[in-house]
Design a protein around this motif. Structure first.
Motif, PDB file in Angstrom:
ATOM      1  N   ALA A  26       0.831  -1.203   0.000  1.00  0.00           N
ATOM      2  CA  ALA A  26       0.000   0.000   0.000  1.00  0.00           C
ATOM      3  C   ALA A  26       0.866   1.254   0.000  1.00  0.00           C
ATOM      4  O   ALA A  26       1.937   1.292   0.589  1.00  0.00           O
ATOM      5  CB  ALA A  26      -0.912  -0.017   1.219  1.00  0.00           C
ATOM      6  N   ASP A  27       0.390   2.265  -0.681  1.00  0.00           N
ATOM      7  CA  ASP A  27       1.035   3.574  -0.699  1.00  0.00           C
ATOM      8  C   ASP A  27       0.092   4.582  -0.055  1.00  0.00           C
ATOM      9  O   ASP A  27      -1.122   4.446  -0.123  1.00  0.00           O
ATOM     10  CB  ASP A  27       1.336   4.037  -2.123  1.00  0.00           C
ATOM     11  N   VAL A  28       0.664   5.588   0.553  1.00  0.00           N
ATOM     12  CA  VAL A  28      -0.088   6.651   1.203  1.00  0.00           C
ATOM     13  C   VAL A  28       0.393   7.970   0.624  1.00  0.00           C
ATOM     14  O   VAL A  28       1.583   8.151   0.384  1.00  0.00           O
ATOM     15  CB  VAL A  28       0.149   6.637   2.734  1.00  0.00           C
ATOM     16  N   ARG A  29      -0.528   8.871   0.423  1.00  0.00           N
ATOM     17  CA  ARG A  29      -0.145  10.211  -0.021  1.00  0.00           C
ATOM     18  C   ARG A  29       0.056  11.059   1.224  1.00  0.00           C
ATOM     19  O   ARG A  29      -0.751  11.030   2.142  1.00  0.00           O
ATOM     20  CB  ARG A  29      -1.240  10.793  -0.906  1.00  0.00           C
ATOM     21  N   VAL A  30       1.146  11.776   1.262  1.00  0.00           N
ATOM     22  CA  VAL A  30       1.489  12.571   2.437  1.00  0.00           C
ATOM     23  C   VAL A  30       1.723  14.015   2.007  1.00  0.00           C
ATOM     24  O   VAL A  30       2.292  14.269   0.943  1.00  0.00           O
ATOM     25  CB  VAL A  30       2.723  11.984   3.164  1.00  0.00           C
ATOM     26  N   ARG A  31       1.217  14.936   2.799  1.00  0.00           N
ATOM     27  CA  ARG A  31       1.450  16.364   2.559  1.00  0.00           C
ATOM     28  C   ARG A  31       2.226  16.878   3.761  1.00  0.00           C
ATOM     29  O   ARG A  31       1.780  16.762   4.898  1.00  0.00           O
ATOM     30  CB  ARG A  31       0.142  17.108   2.415  1.00  0.00           C
ATOM     31  N   ILE A  32       3.390  17.440   3.509  1.00  0.00           N
ATOM     32  CA  ILE A  32       4.258  17.953   4.560  1.00  0.00           C
ATOM     33  C   ILE A  32       4.275  19.477   4.463  1.00  0.00           C
ATOM     34  O   ILE A  32       4.585  20.032   3.415  1.00  0.00           O
ATOM     35  CB  ILE A  32       5.684  17.378   4.421  1.00  0.00           C
ATOM     36  N   TRP A  33       3.910  20.130   5.567  1.00  0.00           N
ATOM     37  CA  TRP A  33       3.872  21.588   5.620  1.00  0.00           C
ATOM     38  C   TRP A  33       5.173  22.095   6.216  1.00  0.00           C
ATOM     39  O   TRP A  33       5.531  21.751   7.334  1.00  0.00           O
ATOM     40  CB  TRP A  33       2.694  22.060   6.454  1.00  0.00           C
ATOM     41  N   LEU A  34       5.871  22.908   5.452  1.00  0.00           N
ATOM     42  CA  LEU A  34       7.152  23.455   5.867  1.00  0.00           C
ATOM     43  C   LEU A  34       7.168  24.948   5.545  1.00  0.00           C
ATOM     44  O   LEU A  34       7.033  25.332   4.378  1.00  0.00           O
ATOM     45  CB  LEU A  34       8.287  22.729   5.137  1.00  0.00           C
ATOM     46  N   SER A  35       7.273  25.766   6.562  1.00  0.00           N
ATOM     47  CA  SER A  35       7.299  27.232   6.404  1.00  0.00           C
ATOM     48  C   SER A  35       6.123  27.748   5.582  1.00  0.00           C
ATOM     49  O   SER A  35       6.280  28.583   4.700  1.00  0.00           O
ATOM     50  CB  SER A  35       8.616  27.676   5.768  1.00  0.00           C
ATOM     51  N   GLY A  36       4.936  27.204   5.847  1.00  0.00           N
ATOM     52  CA  GLY A  36       3.729  27.662   5.168  1.00  0.00           C
ATOM     53  C   GLY A  36       3.520  27.118   3.767  1.00  0.00           C
ATOM     54  O   GLY A  36       2.555  27.480   3.109  1.00  0.00           O
ATOM     55  N   ARG A  37       4.393  26.254   3.293  1.00  0.00           N
ATOM     56  CA  ARG A  37       4.264  25.645   1.964  1.00  0.00           C
ATOM     57  C   ARG A  37       3.990  24.165   2.107  1.00  0.00           C
ATOM     58  O   ARG A  37       4.543  23.504   2.986  1.00  0.00           O
ATOM     59  CB  ARG A  37       5.542  25.845   1.162  1.00  0.00           C
ATOM     60  N   ALA A  38       3.175  23.633   1.225  1.00  0.00           N
ATOM     61  CA  ALA A  38       2.822  22.222   1.248  1.00  0.00           C
ATOM     62  C   ALA A  38       3.601  21.474   0.174  1.00  0.00           C
ATOM     63  O   ALA A  38       3.685  21.917  -0.973  1.00  0.00           O
ATOM     64  CB  ALA A  38       1.333  22.043   1.009  1.00  0.00           C
ATOM     65  N   PHE A  39       4.172  20.338   0.561  1.00  0.00           N
ATOM     66  CA  PHE A  39       4.891  19.462  -0.357  1.00  0.00           C
ATOM     67  C   PHE A  39       4.195  18.107  -0.315  1.00  0.00           C
ATOM     68  O   PHE A  39       4.010  17.545   0.763  1.00  0.00           O
ATOM     69  CB  PHE A  39       6.354  19.322   0.080  1.00  0.00           C
ATOM     70  N   GLU A  40       3.808  17.585  -1.484  1.00  0.00           N
ATOM     71  CA  GLU A  40       3.097  16.314  -1.542  1.00  0.00           C
ATOM     72  C   GLU A  40       3.981  15.224  -2.098  1.00  0.00           C
ATOM     73  O   GLU A  40       4.678  15.420  -3.089  1.00  0.00           O
ATOM     74  CB  GLU A  40       1.831  16.453  -2.379  1.00  0.00           C
ATOM     75  N   TYR A  41       3.911  14.081  -1.428  1.00  0.00           N
ATOM     76  CA  TYR A  41       4.697  12.912  -1.818  1.00  0.00           C
ATOM     77  C   TYR A  41       3.865  11.652  -1.638  1.00  0.00           C
ATOM     78  O   TYR A  41       2.833  11.660  -0.985  1.00  0.00           O
ATOM     79  CB  TYR A  41       5.946  12.770  -0.937  1.00  0.00           C
ATOM     80  N   VAL A  42       4.380  10.574  -2.181  1.00  0.00           N
ATOM     81  CA  VAL A  42       3.845   9.236  -1.953  1.00  0.00           C
ATOM     82  C   VAL A  42       4.876   8.499  -1.111  1.00  0.00           C
ATOM     83  O   VAL A  42       6.078   8.623  -1.338  1.00  0.00           O
ATOM     84  CB  VAL A  42       3.619   8.494  -3.296  1.00  0.00           C
ATOM     85  N   ILE A  43       4.398   7.728  -0.138  1.00  0.00           N
ATOM     86  CA  ILE A  43       5.283   6.954   0.729  1.00  0.00           C
ATOM     87  C   ILE A  43       4.638   5.592   0.965  1.00  0.00           C
ATOM     88  O   ILE A  43       3.409   5.478   1.006  1.00  0.00           O
ATOM     89  CB  ILE A  43       5.540   7.700   2.065  1.00  0.00           C
ATOM     90  N   ALA A  44       5.454   4.575   1.101  1.00  0.00           N
ATOM     91  CA  ALA A  44       4.944   3.232   1.393  1.00  0.00           C
ATOM     92  C   ALA A  44       4.282   3.246   2.764  1.00  0.00           C
ATOM     93  O   ALA A  44       4.794   3.857   3.712  1.00  0.00           O
ATOM     94  CB  ALA A  44       6.080   2.223   1.366  1.00  0.00           C
ATOM     95  N   ALA A  45       3.135   2.594   2.875  1.00  0.00           N
ATOM     96  CA  ALA A  45       2.419   2.551   4.151  1.00  0.00           C
ATOM     97  C   ALA A  45       3.299   1.972   5.253  1.00  0.00           C
ATOM     98  O   ALA A  45       3.213   2.395   6.405  1.00  0.00           O
ATOM     99  CB  ALA A  45       1.140   1.737   3.995  1.00  0.00           C
ATOM    100  N   ALA A  46       4.179   1.057   4.889  1.00  0.00           N
ATOM    101  CA  ALA A  46       5.083   0.450   5.875  1.00  0.00           C
ATOM    102  C   ALA A  46       6.065   1.460   6.453  1.00  0.00           C
ATOM    103  O   ALA A  46       6.617   1.250   7.529  1.00  0.00           O
ATOM    104  CB  ALA A  46       5.839  -0.709   5.234  1.00  0.00           C
TER     105      ALA A  46
END
Length: 86
Positions: A26-46
């Protein structure tokens, strides 16, 4: 993995929906907020548990959102192997 829409006091936001299956699991989509900006990535659920544990040790960003959404066209998180323990 299903979560209701909520934001808790630790800075995590969970969006409702099932996690889509990916190549090796399974993959999960993750949004990381850094200094008011959002960065979106895919990461393995594990790897999600290790990502969150790393963030709890040292809060290197403002918030992390985990949600299900189409993962095509979204880059994998840099250094994903570190979070997988490989």
């Amino acid at each position: 993995m299903t979560r209701t829409d909520e934001e808790n006091s630790t800075g995590f936001r969970y969006a409702q929906g099932a996690v889509a299956a990916g190549g090796g699991g399974a993959d999960v989509r993750v949004r990381i907020w850094l200094s008011g900006r959002a960065f979106e990535y895919v990461i393995a659920a594990a790897a999600v548990g290790n990502l969150i544990a790393d963030w709890r040790r040292q809060r290197w960003c403002g918030a992390i959102e985990l949600f299900s959404a189409p993962t095509s066209g979204v880059p994998r998180i840099p250094c994903e192997r570190l979070y997988l323990g490989s």
